[in-house]
Design an enzyme around this catalytic site. Structure first.
Site, PDB file in Angstrom:
ATOM      1  N   GLY A  34       0.834  -1.270  -0.135  1.00 12.05           N
ATOM      2  CA  GLY A  34      -0.054   0.016  -0.042  1.00 12.05           C
ATOM      3  C   GLY A  34       0.891   1.115   0.133  1.00 12.05           C
ATOM      4  O   GLY A  34       0.712   2.260  -0.677  1.00 12.05           O
ATOM      5  N   HIS A  35       1.820   1.199   1.064  1.00  9.32           N
ATOM      6  CA  HIS A  35       3.027   2.529   0.933  1.00  9.32           C
ATOM      7  C   HIS A  35       3.346   2.695  -0.333  1.00  9.32           C
ATOM      8  O   HIS A  35       3.805   3.814  -0.768  1.00  9.32           O
ATOM      9  CB  HIS A  35       3.829   2.250   2.171  1.00  9.32           C
ATOM     10  N   GLY A 144      -3.019   7.427   1.819  1.00  9.67           N
ATOM     11  CA  GLY A 144      -3.790   6.438   1.368  1.00  9.67           C
ATOM     12  C   GLY A 144      -5.351   6.353   1.756  1.00  9.67           C
ATOM     13  O   GLY A 144      -5.677   7.010   2.551  1.00  9.67           O
ATOM     14  N   ASP A 147      -7.591   5.061   4.985  1.00  9.64           N
ATOM     15  CA  ASP A 147      -7.711   5.855   6.234  1.00  9.64           C
ATOM     16  C   ASP A 147      -8.575   6.837   5.769  1.00  9.64           C
ATOM     17  O   ASP A 147      -8.059   8.086   5.741  1.00  9.64           O
ATOM     18  CB  ASP A 147      -6.502   6.205   6.887  1.00  9.64           C
ATOM     19  N   ARG A 184      -1.227  -3.340  10.209  1.00  7.52           N
ATOM     20  CA  ARG A 184      -1.906  -4.106  11.702  1.00  7.52           C
ATOM     21  C   ARG A 184      -2.153  -5.392  11.111  1.00  7.52           C
ATOM     22  O   ARG A 184      -2.602  -6.274  11.930  1.00  7.52           O
ATOM     23  CB  ARG A 184      -2.886  -3.374  12.179  1.00  7.52           C
TER      24      ARG A 184
HETATM   25  O1  PAF Z   1      -1.760   7.234   8.071  1.00 11.47           O
HETATM   26  C1  PAF Z   1      -0.774   7.212   8.929  1.00 11.47           C
HETATM   27  O2  PAF Z   1       0.159   6.398   8.818  1.00 11.47           O
HETATM   28  C2  PAF Z   1      -0.484   8.388   9.924  1.00 11.47           C
HETATM   29  O3  PAF Z   1      -1.758   8.458  10.653  1.00 11.47           O
HETATM   30  C3  PAF Z   1       0.001   9.470   9.661  1.00 11.47           C
HETATM   31  C4  PAF Z   1      -0.546  10.329   8.558  1.00 11.47           C
HETATM   32  C5  PAF Z   1       1.560   9.037   9.082  1.00 11.47           C
HETATM   33  C6  PAF Z   1       0.389  10.656  10.699  1.00 11.47           C
HETATM   34  O4  PAF Z   1       1.062   9.951  11.741  1.00 11.47           O
END
Ligand code: PAF
Length: 280
Positions: A34-35, A144, A147, A184
């Site tokens: 995803g990242h 993403g 969230d 997670r």
């Molecule tokens: O989505 C995330 O991983 C976190 O909420 C973020 C945007 C890096 C802020 O800590």
């Protein structure tokens, strides 16, 4: 690839590459596919990509997993390097030693969905994202869509606070069986992992049900009935407008309805979302 551990290291590095379009990908590390898709999108949209890796204490509640949150910097750095990231910003602490005395506060948009059970979570998110924006001063920031509430709140923060930063959402990346990728997911044991795709299956089933009826209550009941036979503790299953996050109770052409779900399987809290009417 530069690894900056303090805001001043980062500023010094960015000072050497003036005039270029900078994209920031804010993360808490434990990078997955995803990242990687966020990083690839950032690379398409900008000349320089900065990935921040910081597990932000301010967005975790007292009983949440701040201590256990996976920290795997070596693996993350290898992924960033392979993806051609220009710089990782990996600060030890972004707040002053006596704690954060000045923070941002979200109003209303943090009341429903995840905000209802995670008091103060989105205040912590906007505060750290604001700090990251101030340090990196990016032209673009990529987040993403998993969230979604976070993304909607950040869109609103940038607009309300007149920040000259383009916020780009990036679509959810899923495992082959439909489970939305998340750091997670590694908490799930074998049986829990086998159950986890039920969340997305439910969203898909609600989408097809919505092609037969626009009656919101019936669509929600249909979704809950899919989950009911399984040991899945649903925190919420809701249909809300994509931008305002207001509850949708009747269809209307000004509304972009989206289905949101949060549920616990064992001790792991999973999130997912999808448009009620997917674009074909
Ligand atoms: O989505 C995330 O991983 C976190 O909420 C973020 C945007 C890096 C802020 O800590």
């Amino acid at each position: 690839m530069m690894i900056a551990k303090t805001p001043s290291d980062l500023r010094h590095y960015l000072g050497t590459i003036k005039q270029e379009r900078i994209a920031l990908v804010p993360t808490m590390g434990c990078l997955h596919a995803g990242h990687i898709s966020l990083i690839r999108k950032a690379k398409r949209l900008a000349d320089i990509v900065v990935v921040s890796i910081y597990v932000n204490p301010l967005q975790f509640g007292e009983n949440e997993d701040f201590g256990q949150y996976p920290r795997v910097f070596e693996d993350d750095a290898a992924i960033c390097k392979a993806e051609g990231v220009d710089c990782i910003f990996h600060p030890h602490n972004l707040y002053t030693d006596d704690g954060a005395k000045i923070t941002l506060q979200v109003h209303n948009l943090d009341k429903p969905l995840c905000g209802a059970s995670r008091m103060g979570h989105f205040d912590g998110v906007v505060t750290v994202v604001n700090i990251l924006f101030n340090v990196v001063q990016p032209n673009i920031a990529v987040f993403g869509e998993k969230d979604w509430q976070q993304l909607a709140i950040i869109h609103r923060m940038v607009s309300d606070l007149h920040m000259p930063i383009e916020i780009v959402g990036s679509e959810i990346i899923r495992e082959d069986d439909g489970l939305a990728m998340s750091s997670r997911n590694r908490y799930l044991n074998k049986q829990e992992r086998a159950l986890a795709p039920k969340l997305y299956n439910t969203l898909q089933s609600m989408q097809s049900f919505a092609s037969q009826t626009h009656h919101i209550e019936n669509i929600l009941q249909h979704g809950l009935a899919q989950l009911e036979p399984h040991p899945i503790a649903v925190e919420y299953l809701d249909i809300r407008d994509e931008r305002s996050l207001q509850s949708v109770r009747r269809m209307d052409e000004n509304i972009q309805p989206r289905i949101f779900i949060a549920a616990k399987i064992g001790n792991t809290r999973l999130l997912d979302n999808a448009p009620l009417f997917p674009k074909i």
